[in-house]
Design a protein around this motif. Structure first.
Motif, PDB file in Angstrom:
ATOM      1  N   THR A 123      12.808  -3.633 -36.478  1.00 53.26           N
ATOM      2  CA  THR A 123      12.752  -3.737 -37.465  1.00 53.26           C
ATOM      3  C   THR A 123      13.067  -2.967 -38.774  1.00 53.26           C
ATOM      4  N   ILE A 124      14.021  -3.577 -39.428  1.00 52.74           N
ATOM      5  CA  ILE A 124      14.520  -2.433 -40.342  1.00 52.74           C
ATOM      6  C   ILE A 124      14.044  -3.370 -41.692  1.00 52.74           C
ATOM      7  N   LEU A 125      12.752  -2.236 -42.266  1.00 58.64           N
ATOM      8  CA  LEU A 125      11.637  -2.992 -42.994  1.00 58.64           C
ATOM      9  C   LEU A 125      12.265  -2.740 -44.729  1.00 58.64           C
ATOM     10  N   TYR A 126      13.475  -1.342 -44.608  1.00 61.04           N
ATOM     11  CA  TYR A 126      13.620  -0.818 -45.798  1.00 61.04           C
ATOM     12  C   TYR A 126      15.334  -0.905 -45.869  1.00 61.04           C
ATOM     13  N   ALA A 127      16.141  -0.933 -46.705  1.00 57.23           N
ATOM     14  CA  ALA A 127      17.466  -0.828 -46.382  1.00 57.23           C
ATOM     15  C   ALA A 127      18.552  -0.358 -47.965  1.00 57.23           C
ATOM     16  N   HIS A 128      19.088   0.565 -48.131  1.00 62.73           N
ATOM     17  CA  HIS A 128      19.717   1.396 -48.929  1.00 62.73           C
ATOM     18  C   HIS A 128      20.554   1.626 -48.951  1.00 62.73           C
ATOM     19  N   ILE A 129      22.236   1.388 -48.685  1.00 61.61           N
ATOM     20  CA  ILE A 129      23.253   1.619 -48.592  1.00 61.61           C
ATOM     21  C   ILE A 129      23.504   2.136 -50.532  1.00 61.61           C
ATOM     22  N   GLU A 130      24.204   3.377 -50.269  1.00 57.75           N
ATOM     23  CA  GLU A 130      24.700   4.432 -51.693  1.00 57.75           C
ATOM     24  C   GLU A 130      26.059   3.353 -51.640  1.00 57.75           C
ATOM     25  N   PRO A 131      26.417   3.079 -53.743  1.00 56.55           N
ATOM     26  CA  PRO A 131      27.321   2.591 -53.344  1.00 56.55           C
ATOM     27  C   PRO A 131      28.809   3.715 -54.122  1.00 56.55           C
ATOM     28  N   VAL A 132      27.973   4.905 -54.128  1.00 57.04           N
ATOM     29  CA  VAL A 132      28.974   6.363 -53.725  1.00 57.04           C
ATOM     30  C   VAL A 132      28.806   7.157 -52.750  1.00 57.04           C
ATOM     31  N   ALA A 133      29.330   7.641 -52.328  1.00 56.41           N
ATOM     32  CA  ALA A 133      28.447   8.989 -51.656  1.00 56.41           C
ATOM     33  C   ALA A 133      27.429  10.090 -52.037  1.00 56.41           C
ATOM     34  N   VAL A 134      27.769  11.033 -52.986  1.00 59.13           N
ATOM     35  CA  VAL A 134      27.696  11.450 -53.793  1.00 59.13           C
ATOM     36  C   VAL A 134      25.949  11.948 -54.173  1.00 59.13           C
ATOM     37  N   LEU A 135      25.357  10.011 -54.403  1.00 58.76           N
ATOM     38  CA  LEU A 135      24.576   9.569 -54.885  1.00 58.76           C
ATOM     39  C   LEU A 135      23.674   9.879 -53.956  1.00 58.76           C
ATOM     40  N   HIS A 136      21.985   9.487 -53.789  1.00 62.07           N
ATOM     41  CA  HIS A 136      20.854   9.037 -52.909  1.00 62.07           C
ATOM     42  C   HIS A 136      20.179   9.119 -53.300  1.00 62.07           C
ATOM     43  N   ARG A 137      19.050   8.528 -52.296  1.00 62.37           N
ATOM     44  CA  ARG A 137      17.768   7.925 -53.090  1.00 62.37           C
ATOM     45  C   ARG A 137      17.028   9.376 -53.197  1.00 62.37           C
ATOM     46  N   ASP A 138      16.278   9.102 -53.973  1.00 65.91           N
ATOM     47  CA  ASP A 138      15.349  10.566 -54.516  1.00 65.91           C
ATOM     48  C   ASP A 138      13.542  10.213 -53.464  1.00 65.91           C
ATOM     49  N   THR A 139      12.908  11.819 -53.337  1.00 69.52           N
ATOM     50  CA  THR A 139      12.125  11.218 -52.723  1.00 69.52           C
ATOM     51  C   THR A 139      11.562  10.020 -52.783  1.00 69.52           C
ATOM     52  N   THR A 140      10.884  10.327 -54.258  1.00 66.77           N
ATOM     53  CA  THR A 140      10.078   9.411 -55.305  1.00 66.77           C
ATOM     54  C   THR A 140      10.539   8.286 -54.453  1.00 66.77           C
ATOM     55  N   GLU A 141      10.983   7.493 -54.684  1.00 71.96           N
ATOM     56  CA  GLU A 141      11.831   6.309 -54.238  1.00 71.96           C
ATOM     57  C   GLU A 141      11.472   6.117 -53.164  1.00 71.96           C
ATOM     58  N   LEU A 142      11.747   7.175 -51.751  1.00 75.47           N
ATOM     59  CA  LEU A 142      11.376   6.889 -50.554  1.00 75.47           C
ATOM     60  C   LEU A 142      10.496   6.621 -50.630  1.00 75.47           C
ATOM     61  N   LEU A 143       9.030   7.468 -50.802  1.00 71.36           N
ATOM     62  CA  LEU A 143       8.048   7.742 -50.639  1.00 71.36           C
ATOM     63  C   LEU A 143       7.493   6.394 -51.235  1.00 71.36           C
ATOM     64  N   ALA A 144       7.812   5.715 -52.811  1.00 75.88           N
ATOM     65  CA  ALA A 144       6.783   5.202 -53.024  1.00 75.88           C
ATOM     66  C   ALA A 144       7.240   3.389 -52.463  1.00 75.88           C
ATOM     67  N   ALA A 145       8.479   3.618 -51.953  1.00 79.80           N
ATOM     68  CA  ALA A 145       8.953   2.142 -51.162  1.00 79.80           C
ATOM     69  C   ALA A 145       7.945   1.760 -49.326  1.00 79.80           C
ATOM     70  N   LEU A 146       7.583   3.857 -48.990  1.00 81.49           N
ATOM     71  CA  LEU A 146       7.029   3.578 -47.682  1.00 81.49           C
ATOM     72  C   LEU A 146       5.382   3.308 -48.726  1.00 81.49           C
ATOM     73  N   GLN A 147       5.317   3.413 -49.620  1.00 81.77           N
ATOM     74  CA  GLN A 147       3.505   3.426 -49.807  1.00 81.77           C
ATOM     75  C   GLN A 147       3.408   1.598 -49.935  1.00 81.77           C
ATOM     76  N   THR A 148       4.733   1.440 -50.386  1.00 84.92           N
ATOM     77  CA  THR A 148       4.530  -0.251 -50.421  1.00 84.92           C
ATOM     78  C   THR A 148       4.184  -1.091 -49.699  1.00 84.92           C
ATOM     79  N   LEU A 149       5.404  -0.329 -48.540  1.00 87.36           N
ATOM     80  CA  LEU A 149       5.458  -1.123 -47.394  1.00 87.36           C
ATOM     81  C   LEU A 149       4.339  -1.162 -45.725  1.00 87.36           C
TER      82      LEU A 149
END
Length: 107
Positions: free
Chosen positions: A74-100
């Motif tokens: 099951t996909i619990l979180y998904a984010h596709i960047e609109p521009v390839a040079v951007l990426h999710r910050d680890t702080t954002e991903l760790l916050a998403a994990l904490q919420t899950l």
């Protein structure tokens, strides 16, 4: 994500990187960056096209994206960047994990 690898592992996760670069380029990149997690090569876009695909903005290369996938697939979180040079910050991903985790979606 290398520097926060232990934080991701604290959630019981396994990190994987995947791109459409060839295997030899991945080996060099992984050695240079000292990633403690595997990098997977998918130059034929077999897996990439099932998830993020590619775009004209990325000049036909894979879109940069992040997924959190449960053990059952099951996909619990998904984010596709609109521009390839951007990426999710680890702080954002760790916050998403904490919420899950708080929602009981991570085991």
């Amino acid at each position: 994500y290398r520097d926060q690898y232990a934080d991701f592992r604290d959630f019981g996760l396994e990190l994987l990187g995947i791109s459409d670069d060839p295997v030899d380029k991945h080996k060099d990149f992984q050695t240079q960056k000292k990633f403690p997690f595997p990098l997977l090569a998918d130059p034929e876009h077999v897996v990439i096209d099932q998830f993020s695909g590619s775009s004209k903005l990325a000049l036909g290369h894979a879109n940069r994206s992040n997924y959190i996938i449960a053990k059952d697939g099951t996909i619990l979180y998904a984010h596709i960047e609109p521009v390839a040079v951007l990426h999710r910050d680890t702080t954002e991903l760790l916050a998403a994990l904490q919420t899950l985790k708080d929602e009981g979606k991570l085991s």
